[in-house]
Design a protein around this motif. Sequence first.
Motif, PDB file in Angstrom:
ATOM      1  N   LEU A  15       0.811  -1.272  -0.001  1.00 18.30           N
ATOM      2  CA  LEU A  15       0.049   0.128   0.100  1.00 18.30           C
ATOM      3  C   LEU A  15       0.990   1.370   0.132  1.00 18.30           C
ATOM      4  N   SER A  16       1.918   1.437   0.854  1.00 14.50           N
ATOM      5  CA  SER A  16       2.695   2.631   0.912  1.00 14.50           C
ATOM      6  C   SER A  16       3.666   2.681  -0.222  1.00 14.50           C
ATOM      7  N   VAL A  48      12.683  11.820   8.929  1.00 13.73           N
ATOM      8  CA  VAL A  48      13.420  12.223  10.114  1.00 13.73           C
ATOM      9  C   VAL A  48      12.677  13.001  10.977  1.00 13.73           C
ATOM     10  N   LEU A  49      12.202  14.283  10.404  1.00 20.36           N
ATOM     11  CA  LEU A  49      11.542  14.921  11.305  1.00 20.36           C
ATOM     12  C   LEU A  49      10.028  14.416  11.828  1.00 20.36           C
ATOM     13  N   MET A  50       9.481  13.388  11.336  1.00 23.58           N
ATOM     14  CA  MET A  50       8.145  12.848  11.638  1.00 23.58           C
ATOM     15  C   MET A  50       8.746  11.919  13.103  1.00 23.58           C
ATOM     16  N   LEU A  51       9.812  11.106  12.475  1.00 27.21           N
ATOM     17  CA  LEU A  51      10.158  10.290  13.553  1.00 27.21           C
ATOM     18  C   LEU A  51      10.651  10.909  14.982  1.00 27.21           C
ATOM     19  N   MET A  52      11.200  12.149  14.923  1.00 24.89           N
ATOM     20  CA  MET A  52      11.518  12.975  15.849  1.00 24.89           C
ATOM     21  C   MET A  52      10.212  13.275  16.606  1.00 24.89           C
ATOM     22  N   VAL A 249       5.182  12.456   3.012  1.00 27.71           N
ATOM     23  CA  VAL A 249       4.492  11.606   4.143  1.00 27.71           C
ATOM     24  C   VAL A 249       4.480  10.209   3.705  1.00 27.71           C
ATOM     25  N   SER A 250       4.431   9.922   2.450  1.00 17.36           N
ATOM     26  CA  SER A 250       4.292   8.573   2.025  1.00 17.36           C
ATOM     27  C   SER A 250       5.677   7.935   1.998  1.00 17.36           C
ATOM     28  N   ALA A 251       6.591   8.911   2.190  1.00 18.88           N
ATOM     29  CA  ALA A 251       8.099   8.268   2.139  1.00 18.88           C
ATOM     30  C   ALA A 251       8.344   7.683   3.346  1.00 18.88           C
ATOM     31  N   PHE A 252       7.753   8.150   4.687  1.00 13.32           N
ATOM     32  CA  PHE A 252       7.888   7.660   5.972  1.00 13.32           C
ATOM     33  C   PHE A 252       7.189   6.377   6.035  1.00 13.32           C
ATOM     34  N   ALA A 253       5.982   6.216   5.540  1.00 15.55           N
ATOM     35  CA  ALA A 253       5.312   4.766   5.391  1.00 15.55           C
ATOM     36  C   ALA A 253       6.071   3.967   4.603  1.00 15.55           C
ATOM     37  N   GLY A 258       9.107  -0.804   3.933  1.00 11.81           N
ATOM     38  CA  GLY A 258      10.171  -1.542   3.489  1.00 11.81           C
ATOM     39  C   GLY A 258      11.146  -2.378   4.544  1.00 11.81           C
ATOM     40  N   SER A 259      11.431  -1.570   5.442  1.00  6.69           N
ATOM     41  CA  SER A 259      12.416  -2.078   6.628  1.00  6.69           C
ATOM     42  C   SER A 259      11.630  -3.350   7.373  1.00  6.69           C
TER      43      SER A 259
END
Length: 358
Positions: A15-16, A48-52, A249-253, A258-259
Motif C-alpha cells: 500500500l505504501s 526524520v522530522l516525523m520520527l523525532m 509523508v508517504s516516504a515515511f510509510a 520496506g524495513s
Amino acid sequence: MSKEHPAPAILFYCLSSILMTVTNKVVLSSYNFNMLFLVLAMQSICTVLMLMLFSNLGLLTHRKYNSYDAKRWFPISFALVLMIYTGGKAVKYMAISLFTVFKNLTIILIAYGEVTFFRGSPVTPLIFAAFCMLILSSVIAGWSDISSGNVIKKGQEDVPIFVPYFWMAANCLTTAGFSLFLRARIKDFQFKDFDTVYYNNLLSIPVLVVCSLLFEGGAFAESYARFVSPGEESGDLFWLVTAITVSSVSAFAISYGGSWCVRVTSSTTYSMIGALNKLPISVSGMIFFADPVTFGSVSSVFIAFVGGIFYAYAKNQQAQQNKGLPVPVTDPSINKHGLREGNGVDMAVFDADDKLKK
C-alpha cells in the motif's frame, strides 16, 4: 496476528509503495519537476522530522544517533543513493519496457545472491517458474518496443548503444547489492524497524543534497523560472508543494514498510513484492485513467498475477518444510544430543525463521 507474521508487513509495504509511486509520478511527471534528488532529500528530511516528533510524543521509539553505528550504516545509505542514481540514468536512456524486463531479471540475481552469500532459502523450480512468469509478463507488456529494437528512449537516439546497457547493468548490481546488504545489516545491527528508518534517511540526506547540487543545477534554474517567477505556470507552485508534501509523508510509510518487510521476509520476497505491486497500478490505469486495454496488457497483468500466486505458494511450502529442521551444532553449549547444557531445555528444533531473528 503477530507483527512478526509476514502478511501485515507485505500488505503495508504494498500500500505504501503504491502511494509513493502515484505521488512521485504526479510530482516528477505531471508537473515535469526534474529534480529527483531534491525530492528524495525532502522526503528523507520529512521522515526524520516525523520520527523525532512521534518519538517526543511517546508514540514510538528509535535508537538514538551515535557515530559508531552511523559509520557502519553509511554504506547502506550510499548504496541506496547509487541505486536511485543509476536507475534514473537507465530510465533516461533506455525504453521503459526494456528497463522493466531488466528490473525483473534483478530479482533472480537477488535470489541467488541470498542463497550464495547469506545461506537463504533455495530457489526451487516453482519459485524459478514464478520469476520466469514475471519476466514473461514484462516482455509481453513491452513487446512492441522489444520486437522493433527500440532500446534507446525517444529523444536520446544520438547516445551510443552501450550507454543504456551500462547504466542498466549498474542499476541491477546496485539494486541487488542494496537489498542483500540491507537484509544482512538489519540482522547484524539488531536494528528494529524505526531504527532502520531513522539511520537510512538521516544518512541519506547529505548525500542526496550534494547530488542535487552537483547534478541538478540546470533543472533548478528551469524549475525556478516555471514555478516561482511570475508567469502562467507560477500558480502551480502551491499544488507542486502540496504533492511533494504528500509524497514526503508517504516516504515515511514506505521507509517503515520496506524495513519491516525485509526483516520478516527476505530480500528476494521484498523485491518480488516491489515488482508485483505495479499490478494494481496497471489495472487502475486501465479502469480509471483510460489506459489502452489490449490483449497484451491484460495478458501481462494476468501472467504476473499467476506468477505471484506461484511464488506465494512456493514460499509457503518452504516455510512448512523448514519447520522442525534440526539446528546445526555450532554453539559449544549445545551437546551432541541437541541440548543446551546447563538449563535442560531442548534447543534442537525450532522454526527456521527464528534462526534469522536470533
